[in-house]
Design an enzyme around this catalytic site. Sequence first.
Site, PDB file in Angstrom:
ATOM      1  N   THR B   1       0.852  -1.209   0.000  1.00  0.00           N
ATOM      2  CA  THR B   1       0.000   0.000   0.000  1.00  0.00           C
ATOM      3  C   THR B   1       0.882   1.251   0.000  1.00  0.00           C
ATOM      4  O   THR B   1       1.899   1.289   0.648  1.00  0.00           O
ATOM      5  CB  THR B   1      -0.885   0.030   1.267  1.00  0.00           C
ATOM      6  OG1 THR B   1      -1.641  -1.174   1.320  1.00  0.00           O
ATOM      7  CG2 THR B   1      -1.820   1.229   1.280  1.00  0.00           C
ATOM      8  N   ASP B  32      -8.865  -1.367   3.566  1.00  0.00           N
ATOM      9  CA  ASP B  32      -9.300  -0.012   3.955  1.00  0.00           C
ATOM     10  C   ASP B  32      -8.940   1.057   2.933  1.00  0.00           C
ATOM     11  O   ASP B  32      -9.537   2.149   2.936  1.00  0.00           O
ATOM     12  CB  ASP B  32      -8.671   0.340   5.313  1.00  0.00           C
ATOM     13  CG  ASP B  32      -7.137   0.362   5.251  1.00  0.00           C
ATOM     14  OD1 ASP B  32      -6.560  -0.619   4.735  1.00  0.00           O
ATOM     15  OD2 ASP B  32      -6.519   1.341   5.655  1.00  0.00           O
TER      16      ASP B  32
END
Lengths: 177, 133
Positions: B1, B32
Site C-alpha cells: 500500500t 481499507d
Amino acid sequence: MTKTLPALAIHGGAGTVPAHQLDNESRAAYHEGLRTALRAGWKLLHAGAPALDAVMAAVKALEDDTLFNAGRGAVLTSAGRPEMDAAIMRGSDRAAGAVAGICGPRNPVEAARLVMEQSGHVLMMGKGAEAFLREVGMEFLPASYFETARRRAALELELARRASGAPDIRTDADRHG
Amino acid sequence: TVGAVARDVNGGLAAATSTGGYTAKRPGRVGDAPVIGAGTFADDASCAVSCTGSGEVFIRYTASAELAARVRLGREKLDEAASRLIAELGARDGEGGMITVGAEGAPVLVFNCSGMYRGYTDEEGVLWTAIHR
C-alpha cells in the site's frame, strides 16, 4: 487569502523488510523511490498547485515503482493476478473517488480521480468500474504489466505454506507486500 | 500500500491511497485503502489521512475519520491524536501506520509495527525519508 506553508508526506506501506534483511543496495533503492515521489508532489505544491494534484502525482510515482505494493509491483491474489484498490479525497468539499478490485489502469489513483470527477459516484468496483474507465478513455494494460517475479515468488511461497498447513511465519513484507 | 497527504499554499488538504492488498488474498477482498473514512480521508476543517496495514481493523474502527473527528472536536492536537490512535489500533490487532497533515504544522507519520516506508518535505522543501524506527 493568506498563504499557508505547503506540506507533503508519503508512505510506501507498513510491511517493511526487516532491517537485517535489507542490504544497502535495496535500502538505497527504497529511499530513492520515496524521494522520487516526494519530488513529484513537492514540485506541484511549490508551484502553487492544489493539494489534490500533489497527492496524485506522489502516489502515481509510487505506483510506477515496482518496489511498492501498488500499481506496477502490486501483490497477487490467491488466484494469481493483481486486484487493485485506490482512493483520493479533497478536503475543501470532501469530494472523493475510489476504485476497488480493478486491473488495467496503469495508475489506479488516476482511476479513482476519474470516478470522483466524472462518474457522479464515490466508490466503483470490479467490472463495472473497468467499463466506466474504458468509457472515459482510460488506457488499460495487461495483468502482466503489473506482475513482478518477486511478487510471484511471494505468492508461490504462501500457497505452498497453506497447502502444507504450516503456521504463517511470514514477515510483514511478505504478508502485506 | 502507498499513500500521500498534502496541504497547498491556500490551506487546501488532500489524501490519496493505492494498494494491491496483501499476498494471496482471496479475490474480491477489499481492504481499507479505497474505503473513505477508513484508509483515506480529507477535510480542510481537520486533516488529511492515508493509512496502511491490517485493512479489516482500519475499516471497522473507521481509522482516518476517527482521527479527523478527534482533531475537529478539539480533543487532541494532530500529533497526539495520531500517536494515541495508532497505539489503540495496534492493541486491537490493527498493525500498520498512518500519515496525516493538518491546516498548519508539519506532517505526522506514525506506525505501530517494525517499520514503514515513509517520507515528508519540510517547509524549505528538504526531503526526509525513512524505513525502520
